[in-house]
Design a protein around this motif. Structure first.
Motif, PDB file in Angstrom:
ATOM      1  N   GLU A 128      26.101   4.804  40.829  1.00 39.72           N
ATOM      2  CA  GLU A 128      24.982   5.005  41.755  1.00 39.72           C
ATOM      3  C   GLU A 128      23.703   4.383  41.208  1.00 39.72           C
ATOM      4  O   GLU A 128      22.933   3.767  41.943  1.00 39.72           O
ATOM      5  CB  GLU A 128      24.767   6.497  42.020  1.00 39.72           C
ATOM      6  CG  GLU A 128      25.834   7.127  42.885  1.00 39.72           C
ATOM      7  CD  GLU A 128      25.638   8.626  43.064  1.00 39.72           C
ATOM      8  OE1 GLU A 128      24.580   9.154  42.658  1.00 39.72           O
ATOM      9  OE2 GLU A 128      26.539   9.265  43.599  1.00 39.72           O
ATOM     10  N   ASN A 129      23.496   4.525  39.913  1.00 35.36           N
ATOM     11  CA  ASN A 129      22.306   3.959  39.268  1.00 35.36           C
ATOM     12  C   ASN A 129      22.347   2.441  39.342  1.00 35.36           C
ATOM     13  O   ASN A 129      21.332   1.806  39.661  1.00 35.36           O
ATOM     14  CB  ASN A 129      22.236   4.433  37.817  1.00 35.36           C
ATOM     15  CG  ASN A 129      20.915   4.100  37.167  1.00 35.36           C
ATOM     16  OD1 ASN A 129      19.919   3.890  37.857  1.00 35.36           O
ATOM     17  ND2 ASN A 129      20.896   4.066  35.850  1.00 35.36           N
ATOM     18  N   THR A 130      23.491   1.853  39.078  1.00 34.79           N
ATOM     19  CA  THR A 130      23.635   0.398  39.170  1.00 34.79           C
ATOM     20  C   THR A 130      23.351  -0.086  40.583  1.00 34.79           C
ATOM     21  O   THR A 130      22.666  -1.083  40.801  1.00 34.79           O
ATOM     22  CB  THR A 130      25.045  -0.027  38.728  1.00 34.79           C
ATOM     23  OG1 THR A 130      25.272   0.476  37.404  1.00 34.79           O
ATOM     24  CG2 THR A 130      25.203  -1.527  38.740  1.00 34.79           C
ATOM     25  N   LYS A 131      23.899   0.626  41.550  1.00 36.49           N
ATOM     26  CA  LYS A 131      23.687   0.267  42.948  1.00 36.49           C
ATOM     27  C   LYS A 131      22.213   0.326  43.313  1.00 36.49           C
ATOM     28  O   LYS A 131      21.681  -0.571  43.979  1.00 36.49           O
ATOM     29  CB  LYS A 131      24.491   1.221  43.847  1.00 36.49           C
ATOM     30  CG  LYS A 131      24.327   0.974  45.320  1.00 36.49           C
ATOM     31  CD  LYS A 131      25.066   2.004  46.124  1.00 36.49           C
ATOM     32  CE  LYS A 131      24.717   1.885  47.591  1.00 36.49           C
ATOM     33  NZ  LYS A 131      25.248   2.999  48.365  1.00 36.49           N
ATOM     34  N   LEU A 132      21.522   1.362  42.864  1.00 35.65           N
ATOM     35  CA  LEU A 132      20.084   1.489  43.160  1.00 35.65           C
ATOM     36  C   LEU A 132      19.271   0.395  42.475  1.00 35.65           C
ATOM     37  O   LEU A 132      18.309  -0.104  43.058  1.00 35.65           O
ATOM     38  CB  LEU A 132      19.581   2.868  42.720  1.00 35.65           C
ATOM     39  CG  LEU A 132      20.081   4.050  43.574  1.00 35.65           C
ATOM     40  CD1 LEU A 132      19.647   5.360  42.954  1.00 35.65           C
ATOM     41  CD2 LEU A 132      19.550   3.929  44.996  1.00 35.65           C
ATOM     42  N   HIS A 133      19.660   0.029  41.252  1.00 38.27           N
ATOM     43  CA  HIS A 133      18.962  -1.067  40.565  1.00 38.27           C
ATOM     44  C   HIS A 133      19.136  -2.379  41.331  1.00 38.27           C
ATOM     45  O   HIS A 133      18.191  -3.172  41.427  1.00 38.27           O
ATOM     46  CB  HIS A 133      19.467  -1.226  39.140  1.00 38.27           C
ATOM     47  CG  HIS A 133      18.814  -0.288  38.173  1.00 38.27           C
ATOM     48  ND1 HIS A 133      17.477  -0.314  37.899  1.00 38.27           N
ATOM     49  CD2 HIS A 133      19.325   0.728  37.425  1.00 38.27           C
ATOM     50  CE1 HIS A 133      17.177   0.633  37.009  1.00 38.27           C
ATOM     51  NE2 HIS A 133      18.295   1.280  36.719  1.00 38.27           N
ATOM     52  N   ARG A 134      20.340  -2.619  41.848  1.00 35.76           N
ATOM     53  CA  ARG A 134      20.559  -3.835  42.636  1.00 35.76           C
ATOM     54  C   ARG A 134      19.701  -3.842  43.894  1.00 35.76           C
ATOM     55  O   ARG A 134      19.172  -4.872  44.278  1.00 35.76           O
ATOM     56  CB  ARG A 134      22.032  -3.938  43.020  1.00 35.76           C
ATOM     57  CG  ARG A 134      22.877  -4.527  41.951  1.00 35.76           C
ATOM     58  CD  ARG A 134      24.261  -4.865  42.467  1.00 35.76           C
ATOM     59  NE  ARG A 134      25.210  -4.517  41.436  1.00 35.76           N
ATOM     60  CZ  ARG A 134      26.278  -3.755  41.579  1.00 35.76           C
ATOM     61  NH1 ARG A 134      26.570  -3.247  42.751  1.00 35.76           N
ATOM     62  NH2 ARG A 134      27.062  -3.490  40.564  1.00 35.76           N
ATOM     63  N   GLU A 135      19.601  -2.690  44.540  1.00 30.14           N
ATOM     64  CA  GLU A 135      18.798  -2.597  45.762  1.00 30.14           C
ATOM     65  C   GLU A 135      17.316  -2.832  45.464  1.00 30.14           C
ATOM     66  O   GLU A 135      16.610  -3.422  46.277  1.00 30.14           O
ATOM     67  CB  GLU A 135      18.994  -1.240  46.427  1.00 30.14           C
ATOM     68  CG  GLU A 135      20.332  -1.082  47.091  1.00 30.14           C
ATOM     69  CD  GLU A 135      20.533   0.300  47.678  1.00 30.14           C
ATOM     70  OE1 GLU A 135      19.579   1.107  47.677  1.00 30.14           O
ATOM     71  OE2 GLU A 135      21.642   0.570  48.155  1.00 30.14           O
ATOM     72  N   ASN A 136      16.866  -2.340  44.320  1.00 31.15           N
ATOM     73  CA  ASN A 136      15.456  -2.563  43.931  1.00 31.15           C
ATOM     74  C   ASN A 136      15.199  -4.030  43.708  1.00 31.15           C
ATOM     75  O   ASN A 136      14.181  -4.560  44.049  1.00 31.15           O
ATOM     76  CB  ASN A 136      15.125  -1.779  42.663  1.00 31.15           C
ATOM     77  CG  ASN A 136      14.444  -0.482  42.973  1.00 31.15           C
ATOM     78  OD1 ASN A 136      14.032  -0.239  44.098  1.00 31.15           O
ATOM     79  ND2 ASN A 136      14.365   0.381  41.980  1.00 31.15           N
TER      80      ASN A 136
END
Length: 136
Positions: A128-136
């Protein structure tokens, strides 16, 4: 006259429970309906709204028409809440215990299961953290 339900609430609830045993993620009504059509006798042609629409009934005290959620809808919400990452983490003795001895006092098989659950939760948080970093 009122419309009768096409599918019994007990049969829909049974479909939710059986689907939850097979599928371990968040339950979505569209995917549940597709699975139930293929795998449960009596639910051929079931649609997602059959699981989600509230039931209308008459209140005995006031005489007014009230809506209440179906039992299968309540069960879907319960399962999805219990499978949510923060809920899982709040129940984890290893992560939330103020005293480490609470974990160590558990039987060995429960300690192992708690460690495996913790690993799965941390893995889910990482993704989830990786996914959020990509979205940022």
């Amino acid at each position: 006259m009122a419309k009768t339900q096409k599918y019994a609430d007990e049969l829909l609830t049974e479909a939710v429970v059986r689907y939850a045993d097979v599928y371990l993620g968040r339950i979505k009504a569209t995917e549940l309906a597709e699975w139930a059509t293929k795998n449960i006798i009596g639910l051929e042609g079931v649609r997602d709204y059959h699981f989600l629409r509230p039931v209308k009934g008459k209140d005995n005290k006031t005489g007014k028409t009230v809506e209440r959620p179906k039992m299968c809808t309540v069960r879907i919400d319960e399962i999805n809440t219990s499978r949510h990452t923060t809920t899982e983490m709040s129940r984890n003795v290893l992560l939330n215990s103020t005293n480490v001895d609470n974990f160590l006092n558990l039987p060995v098989n429960e300690q192992r299961q708690t460690i495996l659950d913790t690993r799965a939760q941390v893995s889910k948080l990482r993704s989830e953290n990786t996914k959020l970093h990509r979205e940022n």
